[in-house]
Design an enzyme around this catalytic site. Structure first.
Site, PDB file in Angstrom:
ATOM      1  N   ALA A   1      49.139  37.953  26.752  1.00  0.00           N
ATOM      2  CA  ALA A   1      49.679  36.764  27.426  1.00  0.00           C
ATOM      3  C   ALA A   1      49.549  36.988  28.929  1.00  0.00           C
ATOM      4  O   ALA A   1      49.549  38.132  29.403  1.00  0.00           O
ATOM      5  CB  ALA A   1      51.135  36.580  27.039  1.00  0.00           C
TER       6      ALA A   1
ATOM      7  N   GLU B   1      47.779  40.092  18.779  1.00  0.00           N
ATOM      8  CA  GLU B   1      48.535  39.190  17.884  1.00  0.00           C
ATOM      9  C   GLU B   1      47.674  38.005  17.445  1.00  0.00           C
ATOM     10  O   GLU B   1      47.729  37.571  16.295  1.00  0.00           O
ATOM     11  CB  GLU B   1      49.807  38.716  18.602  1.00  0.00           C
ATOM     12  CG  GLU B   1      50.792  39.867  18.814  1.00  0.00           C
ATOM     13  CD  GLU B   1      51.921  39.525  19.775  1.00  0.00           C
ATOM     14  OE1 GLU B   1      51.647  38.999  20.875  1.00  0.00           O
ATOM     15  OE2 GLU B   1      53.084  39.773  19.429  1.00  0.00           O
TER      16      GLU B   1
ATOM     17  N   GLU C   1      53.461  45.626  25.414  1.00  0.00           N
ATOM     18  CA  GLU C   1      54.551  44.865  26.049  1.00  0.00           C
ATOM     19  C   GLU C   1      55.668  45.767  26.549  1.00  0.00           C
ATOM     20  O   GLU C   1      56.301  45.494  27.563  1.00  0.00           O
ATOM     21  CB  GLU C   1      55.116  43.839  25.053  1.00  0.00           C
ATOM     22  CG  GLU C   1      54.186  42.675  24.752  1.00  0.00           C
ATOM     23  CD  GLU C   1      53.232  42.921  23.588  1.00  0.00           C
ATOM     24  OE1 GLU C   1      53.071  44.092  23.161  1.00  0.00           O
ATOM     25  OE2 GLU C   1      52.657  41.938  23.090  1.00  0.00           O
TER      26      GLU C   1
HETATM   27  N1  CAA Z   1      47.745  38.730  32.349  1.00  0.00           N
HETATM   28  C1  CAA Z   1      47.285  38.291  33.517  1.00  0.00           C
HETATM   29  N2  CAA Z   1      46.215  38.818  34.113  1.00  0.00           N
HETATM   30  C2  CAA Z   1      45.606  39.848  33.519  1.00  0.00           C
HETATM   31  C3  CAA Z   1      46.026  40.347  32.275  1.00  0.00           C
HETATM   32  C4  CAA Z   1      47.160  39.734  31.674  1.00  0.00           C
HETATM   33  N3  CAA Z   1      47.637  40.102  30.471  1.00  0.00           N
HETATM   34  N4  CAA Z   1      45.221  41.366  31.921  1.00  0.00           N
HETATM   35  C5  CAA Z   1      44.325  41.486  32.907  1.00  0.00           C
HETATM   36  N5  CAA Z   1      44.541  40.569  33.870  1.00  0.00           N
HETATM   37  C6  CAA Z   1      43.805  40.358  35.094  1.00  0.00           C
HETATM   38  C7  CAA Z   1      44.151  41.420  36.140  1.00  0.00           C
HETATM   39  O1  CAA Z   1      45.344  41.092  36.812  1.00  0.00           O
HETATM   40  C8  CAA Z   1      42.932  41.351  37.021  1.00  0.00           C
HETATM   41  O2  CAA Z   1      43.029  40.230  37.853  1.00  0.00           O
HETATM   42  P1  CAA Z   1      42.808  40.380  39.455  1.00  0.00           P
HETATM   43  O3  CAA Z   1      41.360  40.771  39.573  1.00  0.00           O
HETATM   44  O4  CAA Z   1      43.105  39.022  39.968  1.00  0.00           O
HETATM   45  O5  CAA Z   1      43.713  41.452  39.918  1.00  0.00           O
HETATM   46  C9  CAA Z   1      41.804  41.073  36.035  1.00  0.00           C
HETATM   47  O6  CAA Z   1      42.418  40.533  34.869  1.00  0.00           O
HETATM   48  C10 CAA Z   1      41.076  42.324  35.625  1.00  0.00           C
HETATM   49  O7  CAA Z   1      42.020  43.263  35.147  1.00  0.00           O
HETATM   50  P2  CAA Z   1      42.084  44.787  35.654  1.00  0.00           P
HETATM   51  O8  CAA Z   1      41.616  44.891  37.076  1.00  0.00           O
HETATM   52  O9  CAA Z   1      43.458  45.292  35.361  1.00  0.00           O
HETATM   53  O10 CAA Z   1      40.977  45.426  34.679  1.00  0.00           O
HETATM   54  P3  CAA Z   1      40.919  46.938  34.171  1.00  0.00           P
HETATM   55  O11 CAA Z   1      39.611  47.062  33.492  1.00  0.00           O
HETATM   56  O12 CAA Z   1      41.247  47.883  35.245  1.00  0.00           O
HETATM   57  O13 CAA Z   1      42.123  47.067  33.076  1.00  0.00           O
HETATM   58  C11 CAA Z   1      43.425  46.331  31.200  1.00  0.00           C
HETATM   59  C12 CAA Z   1      42.056  46.308  31.901  1.00  0.00           C
HETATM   60  C13 CAA Z   1      43.728  47.741  30.683  1.00  0.00           C
HETATM   61  C14 CAA Z   1      43.339  45.385  30.016  1.00  0.00           C
HETATM   62  C15 CAA Z   1      44.539  45.883  32.179  1.00  0.00           C
HETATM   63  O14 CAA Z   1      44.131  44.667  32.813  1.00  0.00           O
HETATM   64  C16 CAA Z   1      45.860  45.645  31.552  1.00  0.00           C
HETATM   65  O15 CAA Z   1      46.590  46.575  31.266  1.00  0.00           O
HETATM   66  N6  CAA Z   1      46.227  44.347  31.323  1.00  0.00           N
HETATM   67  C17 CAA Z   1      47.519  43.977  30.823  1.00  0.00           C
HETATM   68  C18 CAA Z   1      47.632  44.221  29.313  1.00  0.00           C
HETATM   69  C19 CAA Z   1      49.008  43.841  28.812  1.00  0.00           C
HETATM   70  O16 CAA Z   1      50.017  44.356  29.225  1.00  0.00           O
HETATM   71  N7  CAA Z   1      49.049  42.870  27.862  1.00  0.00           N
HETATM   72  C20 CAA Z   1      50.262  42.407  27.263  1.00  0.00           C
HETATM   73  C21 CAA Z   1      50.767  41.178  27.962  1.00  0.00           C
HETATM   74  S1  CAA Z   1      52.369  40.663  27.401  1.00  0.00           S
HETATM   75  C22 CAA Z   1      52.101  39.811  25.952  1.00  0.00           C
HETATM   76  O17 CAA Z   1      50.981  39.666  25.509  1.00  0.00           O
HETATM   77  C23 CAA Z   1      53.328  39.261  25.284  1.00  0.00           C
HETATM   78  C24 CAA Z   1      53.094  38.689  23.924  1.00  0.00           C
HETATM   79  O18 CAA Z   1      53.441  39.273  22.931  1.00  0.00           O
HETATM   80  C25 CAA Z   1      52.454  37.397  23.747  1.00  0.00           C
END
Ligand code: CAA
Length: 290
Positions: free
Chosen positions: A98, A144, A164
């Site tokens: 998300a 999910e 999360e």
């Molecule tokens: N939400 C919003 N933006 C996200 C995102 C997310 N879940 N995942 C990645 N992005 C964005 C980053 O912010 C970044 O944007 P900017 O260039 O504007 O900064 C872009 O995508 C590229 O991401 P990274 O620079 O972080 O890429 P990376 O290759 O270094 O890392 C990654 C990749 C490991 C997937 C890392 O982006 C990450 O950890 N993302 C978050 C994953 C996460 O926590 N997901 C769970 C969300 S909560 C949820 O899903 C609740 C539910 O149950 C529904």
């Protein structure tokens, strides 16, 4: 209304679309999608392909995107030529969860009031088989969403996780429930409590995915699987899917009862008669989805 046309019938953002196909799309009054691409693939154009297309955010999920996924799923469901649907993302990310930036300032009142995430499960309402083709990250809501599909195929570099907990919340779109049913309590608990990702190979060994493929062949493999399922009666395929999915919700006795009733129900279809007659007559069946 179903989609018309075949491989050229791509519904996408205007930047990906020629003026000619844009005009064709407008004429067919099909909706314009901003965050997904929709096309029909396979030799008979009978497999719908939905591609999440928000590359700058690694396909992070938010309401507008999920509304489009639900809408496209529904259109493919209503298209009688479509036998199965494949849902995929990019090679880098199926979906990284998300959208955290959209959630950052939300309060409990907003979440409760809008029933946040409630309508993200449109995929689970589809009667046709839905196959997730997961390359790259399938994290949080991405994992999910894949688990809402009926079958998951993974690319060799796919990573699955429920991270999360790392950002101070818990899975909210089925992670604690569907993951536990898929891989068992101990492994699901470990993934949800540590937030650590697992590889495609681990996901395969743990039964989360059906098979693992080279990333550049993954979508084609999923389409082929959709075509293979598409050789059978669409009606009976939907009945079978419903019975298998009930196993996730009912007790064994209730599930066996439900299965028996659906099995009996196939005897009310032309396709059951045709399938058995074709076997006896040593020929291929000619299913009419009736
Ligand atoms: N939400 C919003 N933006 C996200 C995102 C997310 N879940 N995942 C990645 N992005 C964005 C980053 O912010 C970044 O944007 P900017 O260039 O504007 O900064 C872009 O995508 C590229 O991401 P990274 O620079 O972080 O890429 P990376 O290759 O270094 O890392 C990654 C990749 C490991 C997937 C890392 O982006 C990450 O950890 N993302 C978050 C994953 C996460 O926590 N997901 C769970 C969300 S909560 C949820 O899903 C609740 C539910 O149950 C529904």
């Amino acid at each position: 209304m179903g989609f018309t046309g075949g491989k050229a019938d791509v519904l996408s953002t205007p930047s990906y679309t020629s003026w000619a196909s844009l005009a064709a799309r407008q004429m067919s009054s099909a909706p314009a999608f901003e965050h997904i691409l929709v096309e029909k693939r396979g030799e008979a154009d009978n497999v719908g392909l939905i591609t999440l297309n928000r590359p700058k955010a690694l396909n992070a999920l938010f309401d507008p995107l999920m509304e489009e996924v639900n809408q496209a799923m529904k259109q493919l469901e209503e298209d009688p030529s479509v036998a199965a649907i494949v849902l995929t993302g990019s090679e880098k990310a199926f979906a990284a969860g998300a959208d955290i930036k959209q959630m950052q300032n939300k309060h409990y009142v907003d979440c409760f009031g809008s029933n946040f995430l409630e309508h993200w499960n449109g995929v689970t309402k589809i009667k046709k088989p839905v196959i997730a083709a997961v390359n790259g990250y399938a994290l949080g809501g991405g994992c999910e969403l894949a688990m809402m599909c009926d079958i998951i195929l993974a690319g060799e570099k796919a990573k699955f996780g429920q991270p999360e907990i790392i950002i101070g919340t818990i899975p909210g779109a089925g992670g604690t429930q569907r993951l536990t049913r898929a891989i068992g309590k101990s492994r699901a608990m470990q993934m949800c409590l540590t937030g650590e990702m697992i590889t495609a190979q681990q996901a395969d060994a743990w039964g989360l995915v059906s098979s693992v493929h080279p990333p550049d062949q993954l979508v084609d493999e999923a389409i082929k699987l959709g075509e293979k399922i598409g050789k059978h009666s669409k009606l009976v395929v939907s009945m079978c899917k419903e019975a298998v999915n009930k196993s996730q919700e009912l007790s064994l006795n209730e599930g066996l009862h439900f299965e028996k009733r659906i099995f009996h129900g196939t005897f009310a279809t032309n396709d059951r008669k045709e399938g058995m007659t074709a076997f006896v007559e040593k020929r291929s069946p000619n299913f009419t989805d009736s």
